[in-house]
Design an enzyme around this catalytic site. Structure first.
Site, PDB file in Angstrom:
ATOM      1  N   ALA A  23      88.174  91.741  83.166  1.00  0.00           N
ATOM      2  CA  ALA A  23      87.011  90.851  83.167  1.00  0.00           C
ATOM      3  C   ALA A  23      87.234  89.770  82.127  1.00  0.00           C
ATOM      4  O   ALA A  23      88.196  89.835  81.362  1.00  0.00           O
ATOM      5  CB  ALA A  23      85.736  91.628  82.850  1.00  0.00           C
ATOM      6  N   MET A  24      86.351  88.772  82.123  1.00  0.00           N
ATOM      7  CA  MET A  24      86.461  87.679  81.146  1.00  0.00           C
ATOM      8  C   MET A  24      85.069  87.318  80.655  1.00  0.00           C
ATOM      9  O   MET A  24      84.128  87.228  81.439  1.00  0.00           O
ATOM     10  CB  MET A  24      87.152  86.486  81.808  1.00  0.00           C
ATOM     11  CG  MET A  24      87.337  85.302  80.906  1.00  0.00           C
ATOM     12  SD  MET A  24      88.701  85.526  79.711  1.00  0.00           S
ATOM     13  CE  MET A  24      88.296  84.205  78.571  1.00  0.00           C
ATOM     14  N   GLU A  25      85.014  87.067  79.367  1.00  0.00           N
ATOM     15  CA  GLU A  25      83.744  87.014  78.641  1.00  0.00           C
ATOM     16  C   GLU A  25      83.047  85.657  78.660  1.00  0.00           C
ATOM     17  O   GLU A  25      82.532  85.224  77.638  1.00  0.00           O
ATOM     18  CB  GLU A  25      84.010  87.401  77.191  1.00  0.00           C
ATOM     19  CG  GLU A  25      84.918  86.424  76.401  1.00  0.00           C
ATOM     20  CD  GLU A  25      86.399  86.759  76.419  1.00  0.00           C
ATOM     21  OE1 GLU A  25      86.822  87.472  77.347  1.00  0.00           O
ATOM     22  OE2 GLU A  25      87.113  86.315  75.509  1.00  0.00           O
TER      23      GLU A  25
ATOM     24  N   HIS B 279      82.415  95.728  76.405  1.00  0.00           N
ATOM     25  CA  HIS B 279      83.481  94.918  75.804  1.00  0.00           C
ATOM     26  C   HIS B 279      83.182  93.420  75.977  1.00  0.00           C
ATOM     27  O   HIS B 279      83.213  92.654  75.008  1.00  0.00           O
ATOM     28  CB  HIS B 279      84.803  95.304  76.477  1.00  0.00           C
ATOM     29  CG  HIS B 279      85.990  94.464  76.109  1.00  0.00           C
ATOM     30  ND1 HIS B 279      87.091  94.987  75.471  1.00  0.00           N
ATOM     31  CD2 HIS B 279      86.267  93.154  76.305  1.00  0.00           C
ATOM     32  CE1 HIS B 279      87.984  94.020  75.279  1.00  0.00           C
ATOM     33  NE2 HIS B 279      87.513  92.898  75.778  1.00  0.00           N
ATOM     34  N   GLU B 280      82.865  93.025  77.212  1.00  0.00           N
ATOM     35  CA  GLU B 280      82.610  91.599  77.457  1.00  0.00           C
ATOM     36  C   GLU B 280      81.367  91.141  76.712  1.00  0.00           C
ATOM     37  O   GLU B 280      81.313  90.017  76.208  1.00  0.00           O
ATOM     38  CB  GLU B 280      82.482  91.322  78.959  1.00  0.00           C
ATOM     39  CG  GLU B 280      83.670  91.758  79.815  1.00  0.00           C
ATOM     40  CD  GLU B 280      85.017  91.291  79.294  1.00  0.00           C
ATOM     41  OE1 GLU B 280      85.081  90.195  78.717  1.00  0.00           O
ATOM     42  OE2 GLU B 280      86.014  92.037  79.447  1.00  0.00           O
TER      43      GLU B 280
ATOM     44  N   GLU C 234      89.900  90.203  70.728  1.00  0.00           N
ATOM     45  CA  GLU C 234      90.134  91.372  71.582  1.00  0.00           C
ATOM     46  C   GLU C 234      90.003  92.698  70.846  1.00  0.00           C
ATOM     47  O   GLU C 234      89.507  93.671  71.383  1.00  0.00           O
ATOM     48  CB  GLU C 234      91.489  91.261  72.276  1.00  0.00           C
ATOM     49  CG  GLU C 234      91.545  90.104  73.264  1.00  0.00           C
ATOM     50  CD  GLU C 234      90.362  90.079  74.217  1.00  0.00           C
ATOM     51  OE1 GLU C 234      89.719  91.117  74.428  1.00  0.00           O
ATOM     52  OE2 GLU C 234      90.067  88.991  74.745  1.00  0.00           O
TER      53      GLU C 234
HETATM   54 ZN   LIG Z   1      88.251  90.942  75.842  1.00  0.00          ZN
END
Ligand SMILES: [Zn+2]
Length: 831
Positions: A256-258, A289-290, A312
């Protein structure tokens, strides 16, 4: 893809201050391009020259401060500007290319219904594929987006929707964000909305996944709410980006991407078939996490990619922590100890190892290559150790001060260390030097001498590899486990031990105490190190491991055991025997999955052709025993079934399951499990092309198409192999995901004779693949297509020759170097 160097970025940041981008995209034309009209307003030093990243298919017009720019200003990768004013307005109208590699504006056609879906992914240096931009993390700007799309489409971006008129969409300006965080999805996406604590929530997925998105929305929203609440407890600044939308997009390169306000996940995370509870846990972890990135990465952003780890490592640490603390997945740290740390440890011991916080990342390409297990898992493990050392209150106080000081701006490692030092009253420079600036890992080895039934002396030996000799202070738990009369294993005591950065530490508090059946270093998994048990404890593992109640302690023991095999200190046969004894009674699904996966990988490479079939059979037996032992519907049932399918050679049984015969009660042979069976039958030469075609006819979906690609590549048939190889190396019309799935099926340890010519061809053909593909998908494909199972000196010689050839692509060099190092270990272990 244009590469931006660190010094170019530093210089440009000193010249330019970006105010905003107004991006107007027209997605209605047919063909392979879209229209992008952009107005960039920025301040500059008067008279200066600079450039923007810009990769148009063709330019319609370009003006700077009202004056047309010459066509030569656009070089194909950059837009060169000279004679800047203090206040500038750049207006560019151009056609841009859609992509099929997961970067830029990716276009996907769903085989299920023919619908087209787009998503934008600009990380790490792809903004120029959508708009002209100053594409570096410390030139933040406001983005205002307008889109013209087919009338039946849905469009979403970071910013909130202001108005929609048919196919015309206008979005509100964003807060100041980095270019790599600008996000957009467009297509007939299905949407589910909700709200929490004043924050509008939305979920998006392809129309073909609508039914599954609807069914899973309650769980997704619950996890989102729980995570938001936990972050709001920890952080003083509330979630800063308005709405919280989560889109599940096809063929996404990352988990995924934030993107602030619009997170994008790979849409495998909306499964259409049964999944295990640990897979649900992983998805929960990705959601958290995102969300952590909204503060760490999006609100406060690294100045340059040197500090990618800041993004990260923090998101990985907070993702596991929030999952464990706020959701039903309270064992998230067990998964971290087993799976994520092993990823970090492997990366850290390869030739390409680098410090968690490299002091100088030269350009964007190097930055992308550092996007590995070190930046994520090792960094997070190191942070866990930092929290154990500083205490949680000081840690969170320092973080909050850091966010407040740099909100909507950029910060460096020094800024963060300053905030943590101030909050804790401790000088962190020495800690940062050994943990963040030095690569590689320490081994902590228990050394025990006995005096009858008591310990004469227990020592912890700390070592480091010769080329990275740094020893470190470690704060660890030391668990003493005894076997009770009823056979259960009980924790007698857990010591809290501070090890100095020295080679040998005697644990004097244990001298004279009754010896434990299992002495476990790093019990509780607080530090980042390789763990080795003392001889007596190691010998007791097969008996004790199945009866150890604490899943995190079991994870530490499993990780140490697997790692000793990876290092060639323990034979693969011993591991397989342990798996046979311990797996059928393992209660944690994540541990089952990881043990099966890791052991399978080791069997394929560490066992020679004579011993592999027997080892594989034992592995299948272990999975089969677990399958017989679990209750119907238990998550371990699916994990065991997958393990069995992947390892068995009993094609009659597999065919029976496909036909619905003798299927264990509670196990659904659903679409993805059918494909997994067909994949194994393909590997074994029992399923042909027609059968694969027939299954695809039955399952015309995105997943079906990907599975079919893997199955075709996996067949032990000369023509099938040649077709697959040609597609992998030469067909740039093949999307990132289809190329990856084809590569994933290609190499099979069962087919080494047939595959022999392709060992050499990897080294001659891959440079060509890297001329047509770039970025993350190129790295994935090069890794998956590596002849890892062709374990021989010959393969190593070919690798050495490629590495020694000057001018080789940096991505390919890294992949070959690391894959070759894995092969070195496998060859050594075979003896
Ligand atoms: Zn990340």
């Amino acid at each position: 893809m244009p590469t931006l160097t660190r010094s170019e970025a530093v210089e440009r940041a000193s010249l330019v201050d970006v105010e905003d981008y107004h991006v107007d995209l027209d997605l209605t034309a047919s063909g392979d391009t879209f229209r992008s009209r952009t107005v960039v307003r920025f301040r500059a030093r008067a008279g200066a020259a600079t450039f923007l990243e810009f990769e148009p298919a063709d330019v319609v017009s370009m003006t700077l401060n009202g004056t047309p720019l010459p066509p030569s200003a656009s070089t194909g990768a950059r837009l060169e500007l000279t004679g800047l004013a203090e206040s500038n307005e750049l207006v560019v109208d151009a056609h841009m290319r859609y992509s099929n590699d997961g970067e830029g504006l990716h276009r996907y056609t769903d085989p299920a219904d023919g619908h087209t879906y787009l998503y934008q992914h600009l990380f790490i240096n792809n903004a120029g594929r959508v708009l002209p931009s100053f594409d570096q993390p410390d030139l933040k700007a406001v983005f205002r987006v307008s889109v013209t799309a087919p009338e039946d489409w849905l469009v979403a971006t970071n910013g909130a929707l202001v108005s929609r008129d048919g196919g015309r969409w206008e979005f509100a300006p964003t807060k100041r964000i980095s270019t790599y965080l600008a996000s957009l999805i467009a297509g007939p996406y299905h949407v589910v909305t909700a709200e929490h604590d004043g924050i509008p929530l939305a979920l998006y997925a392809r129309a073909a996944l609508a039914e599954h998105l609807e069914a899973q929305a309650a769980e997704l929203f619950e996890l989102t709410r729980q995570s938001l609440d936990r972050f709001h407890e920890m952080f003083r600044i509330r979630y800063p980006f308005g709405h919280y939308q989560q889109a599940f997009a096809p063929e996404f390169n990352f988990g995924a991407m934030e993107y602030p306000g619009l997170v994008v996940f790979r849409d495998e995370m909306i499964p259409r078939s049964a999944v295990t509870d640990s897979e649900r846990e992983r998805r929960a972890n990705v959601i958290a996490h995102e969300m952590a990135h909204m503060w760490f990465g999006d609100l406060v952003t690294m100045a340059w990619w040197d500090d990618l780890w800041l993004n990260e490592s923090f998101a990985e640490y907070l993702g596991s922590r929030v999952t464990a603390e706020a959701t039903r997945f309270s064992d998230a740290w067990t998964t971290f100890a087993m799976q994520r740390k092993a990823w970090g440890l492997r990366a850290d011991q390869r030739p390409s190892t680098h410090p968690v916080a490299p002091s100088r990342v030269g350009d964007t390409e190097e930055a992308l290559l550092n996007f590995d297990g070190i930046s994520y898992a090792k960094g997070a493990a190191v942070l866990k150790q930092l929290v154990a050392w500083l205490g949680d209150d000081a840690f969170l106080a320092g973080l909050n001060d850091h966010f407040e000081a740099h909100a909507y701006g950029n910060a460096t490692l020094a800024d963060l260390l300053g905030a943590l030092s101030k909050a804790s009253g401790r000088d962190l420079s020495g800690w940062a030097e050994v943990w963040l600036r030095q690569a590689q890992v320490n081994t902590l080895r228990a050394e025990v001498t006995r005096d009858g039934a008591n310990y004469a002396e227990v020592a912890v030996l700390q070592s480091a590899p010769a080329e990275h000799p740094t020893l470190r202070p470690h704060r660890i738990g030391v668990g003493l486990y005894d076997r009770a009369a009823d056979g259960s294993v009980v924790l007698r005591e857990r010591l809290d031990v501070e090890l100095e950065a020295v080679g040998r530490t005697v644990l004097t508090e244990l001298t004279g105490k009754p010896a434990a059946d299992l002495l476990l270093l790093n019990d509780g998994d607080l530090t980042y190190a390789k763990i080795r048990l003392d001889e007596d404890s190691a010998a007791a593992v097969p008996v004790l491991l199945p009866r150890l109640d604490d899943s995190l302690a079991r994870a530490v023991v499993w990780a140490a055991t697997l790692d000793a095999v990876v290092d060639g200190e323990r034979p693969i046969a011993e591991l397989v025997t342990l798996v046979l004894a311990a797996l059928p009674v393992e209660s944690e699904t994540a541990v089952v999955e990881d043990v099966l996966r890791a052991t399978r990988g080791l069997v394929d490479r560490y066992a020679g052709p004579e011993t592999r079939p027997a080892a594989l059979q034992l592995l299948a037996q272990a999975a089969d025993r677990l399958l017989a032992a679990v209750q119907p519907g238990d998550s371990r049932q699916l994990a065991a079934a997958r393990g069995l399918i992947g390892a068995t050679t009993d094609t009659a049984r597999l065919r029976g399951w496909l036909a619905g015969d003798n299927v264990p009660d509670g196990l659904a042979i659903d679409a993805d499990l059918r494909w997994l069976i067909l994949y194994r039958l393909s590997v074994l030469g029992s399923a042909g092309g027609e059968e694969i075609d027939a299954e695809l006819e039955r399952d015309r979906s995105a997943s079906g198409e990907q599975w079919a690609a893997a199955c075709r590549a996996a067949r032990p048939d000369a023509a099938a192999k040649e077709a697959a190889w040609t597609a992998i190396v030469g067909d740039s019309t093949l999307s990132n995901r289809l190329a990856e799935r084809t590569a994933s099926g290609f190499w099979q340890p069962e087919q080494l004779e047939l595959l022999e010519p392709y060992v050499e061809r990897y080294f001659t053909d891959m440079p060509e693949m890297l001329r047509t593909r770039s970025g993350m998908s190129a790295e994935h494909i090069a890794t998956m297509a590596y002849p890892s199972v062709a374990v021989s000196e010959r393969t190593r010689q070919l690798a050495a020759a490629l590495i020694a050839t000057p001018g080789r692509n940096q991505i390919l060099r890294r992949v070959v170097q690391d894959s070759d190092d894995d092969m070195r270990r496998a060859l050594a272990a075979r003896g």
